[in-house]
Write a protein that holds these residues in place. Structure first.
Motif, mmCIF file in Angstrom:
data_model
loop_
_atom_site.group_PDB
_atom_site.id
_atom_site.type_symbol
_atom_site.label_atom_id
_atom_site.label_comp_id
_atom_site.label_asym_id
_atom_site.label_seq_id
_atom_site.Cartn_x
_atom_site.Cartn_y
_atom_site.Cartn_z
ATOM 1 N N PHE A 1 -7.410 -0.644 15.100
ATOM 2 C CA PHE A 1 -6.213 -1.041 14.346
ATOM 3 C C PHE A 1 -6.224 -2.526 13.985
ATOM 4 N N VAL A 2 -7.378 -3.056 13.763
ATOM 5 C CA VAL A 2 -7.500 -4.481 13.449
ATOM 6 C C VAL A 2 -7.004 -4.780 12.039
ATOM 7 N N SER A 3 -7.361 -3.944 11.087
ATOM 8 C CA SER A 3 -6.899 -4.173 9.718
ATOM 9 C C SER A 3 -6.522 -2.845 9.073
ATOM 10 N N TYR A 4 -5.507 -2.905 8.223
ATOM 11 C CA TYR A 4 -5.038 -1.707 7.514
ATOM 12 C C TYR A 4 -5.646 -1.709 6.113
ATOM 13 N N ARG A 5 -6.421 -0.711 5.825
ATOM 14 C CA ARG A 5 -7.075 -0.636 4.518
ATOM 15 C C ARG A 5 -6.867 0.767 3.952
ATOM 16 N N GLU B 1 3.240 0.993 -9.669
ATOM 17 C CA GLU B 1 3.722 2.269 -9.134
ATOM 18 C C GLU B 1 4.350 2.121 -7.754
ATOM 19 N N GLY B 2 4.148 0.995 -7.118
ATOM 20 C CA GLY B 2 4.744 0.772 -5.807
ATOM 21 C C GLY B 2 3.773 1.023 -4.672
ATOM 22 N N PHE B 3 4.096 0.430 -3.525
ATOM 23 C CA PHE B 3 3.290 0.579 -2.309
ATOM 24 C C PHE B 3 3.757 1.850 -1.616
ATOM 25 N N ASN B 4 3.116 2.969 -1.939
ATOM 26 C CA ASN B 4 3.608 4.266 -1.468
ATOM 27 C C ASN B 4 3.119 4.645 -0.080
ATOM 28 N N ALA B 5 2.519 3.717 0.631
ATOM 29 C CA ALA B 5 2.016 4.023 1.975
ATOM 30 C C ALA B 5 2.817 3.286 3.048
ATOM 31 N N ILE B 6 4.079 3.035 2.789
ATOM 32 C CA ILE B 6 4.874 2.262 3.744
ATOM 33 C C ILE B 6 4.980 2.972 5.091
ATOM 34 N N GLN B 7 5.298 4.260 5.088
ATOM 35 C CA GLN B 7 5.412 4.968 6.367
ATOM 36 C C GLN B 7 4.076 5.022 7.097
ATOM 37 N N GLU B 8 3.010 5.223 6.338
ATOM 38 C CA GLU B 8 1.666 5.225 6.941
ATOM 39 C C GLU B 8 1.367 3.855 7.558
ATOM 40 N N TRP B 9 1.728 2.801 6.846
ATOM 41 C CA TRP B 9 1.504 1.449 7.378
ATOM 42 C C TRP B 9 2.335 1.238 8.642
ATOM 43 N N PHE C 1 11.512 -3.082 1.220
ATOM 44 C CA PHE C 1 11.106 -2.585 -0.089
ATOM 45 C C PHE C 1 12.213 -1.724 -0.694
ATOM 46 N N THR C 2 12.182 -1.615 -2.014
ATOM 47 C CA THR C 2 13.016 -0.642 -2.699
ATOM 48 C C THR C 2 12.394 0.742 -2.511
ATOM 49 N N GLN C 3 13.127 1.767 -2.869
ATOM 50 C CA GLN C 3 12.616 3.136 -2.751
ATOM 51 C C GLN C 3 11.339 3.317 -3.574
ATOM 52 N N LYS C 4 11.285 2.738 -4.759
ATOM 53 C CA LYS C 4 10.078 2.834 -5.588
ATOM 54 C C LYS C 4 8.934 2.011 -4.996
ATOM 55 N N ALA C 5 9.270 1.047 -4.148
ATOM 56 C CA ALA C 5 8.312 0.208 -3.429
ATOM 57 C C ALA C 5 7.510 -0.724 -4.336
ATOM 58 N N ASN C 6 8.071 -1.084 -5.480
ATOM 59 C CA ASN C 6 7.434 -2.098 -6.333
ATOM 60 C C ASN C 6 8.212 -3.412 -6.278
ATOM 61 N N CYS C 7 9.165 -3.473 -5.381
ATOM 62 C CA CYS C 7 9.989 -4.668 -5.207
ATOM 63 C C CYS C 7 10.164 -4.891 -3.704
#
Length: 181
Positions: A128-132, A98-106, A158-164
């Motif tokens: 902010f030591v690790s992003y989980r 489904e893709g990494f949909n938390a890119i902006q959050e990351w 990433f692509t817009q779908k964030a699976n690539c």
């Protein structure tokens, strides 16, 4: 001031160009990640193999695709496009998830992390030591993306779908000659 690198979302980024790249696809078999990685890294010239860093970074990308993207479903494929030269490496990895949909959050998390580093506020940095995420398990360290962003100096896109994801790195040319004064 530290360089504020971020994950990009850009289907037309030059790192996404698959033309003239080698291609392999693998089933999502977690036990075979090291083998898949070695199949790819063997194409890299010795000048850029470093001491396992390239292999580690590629292994982490494949692991993320198998584990988080395809949820270790062996019926789903991980597709890898790659090219190497004596001074650069470029990899594109696509899964069927489904893709990494938390890119902006990351990216927001990473910005706050870098702000703490710039201010030398190490007490705040401890937040902010690790992003989980809720999908992280005990085996997820939450630091791989920080390392990837530093290692892949041409970008993490990433692509817009964030699976690539496409990554690239340039390496300094090693001076193989004798230096005369």
């Amino acid at each position: 001031m530290m360089n504020m690198k971020q994950i990009e979302i850009d289907e037309s980024h030059p790192l996404m160009d698959k033309e003239n790249l080698f291609y392999k696809e693998f089933p999502s078999d977690f036990r075979q990640i090291r083998y898949f990685t070695l199949l790819i890294v063997q194409k890299a010239p010795p000048e850029i193999r470093e001491i396992n860093l390239l292999e580690q970074q590629i292994s982490e990308l494949i692991k993320n695709a198998v584990k988080h993207g395809n949820l270790q479903d062996p019926a789903k494929l991980v597709k890898v496009w790659y090219t190497f030269s004596e001074d650069q490496a470029r990899i594109i990895i696509e899964d069927e998830g489904e893709g990494f949909n938390a890119i902006q959050e990351w990216n927001d998390f990473n910005t706050k992390r870098n702000d703490c580093l710039n201010k030398e506020d190490y007490e705040a940095l401890s937040e902010f030591v690790s992003y989980r995420t809720e999908k992280s398990d005990d085996n997820d360290g939450g630091n791989a993306m920080f390392a990837a962003l530093e290692y892949w100096n041409k970008g993490v896109v990433f692509t817009q779908k964030a699976n690539c994801v496409a990554v690239g790195k340039t390496f300094p040319r090693k001076n193989m000659g004798i230096q005369l004064d």
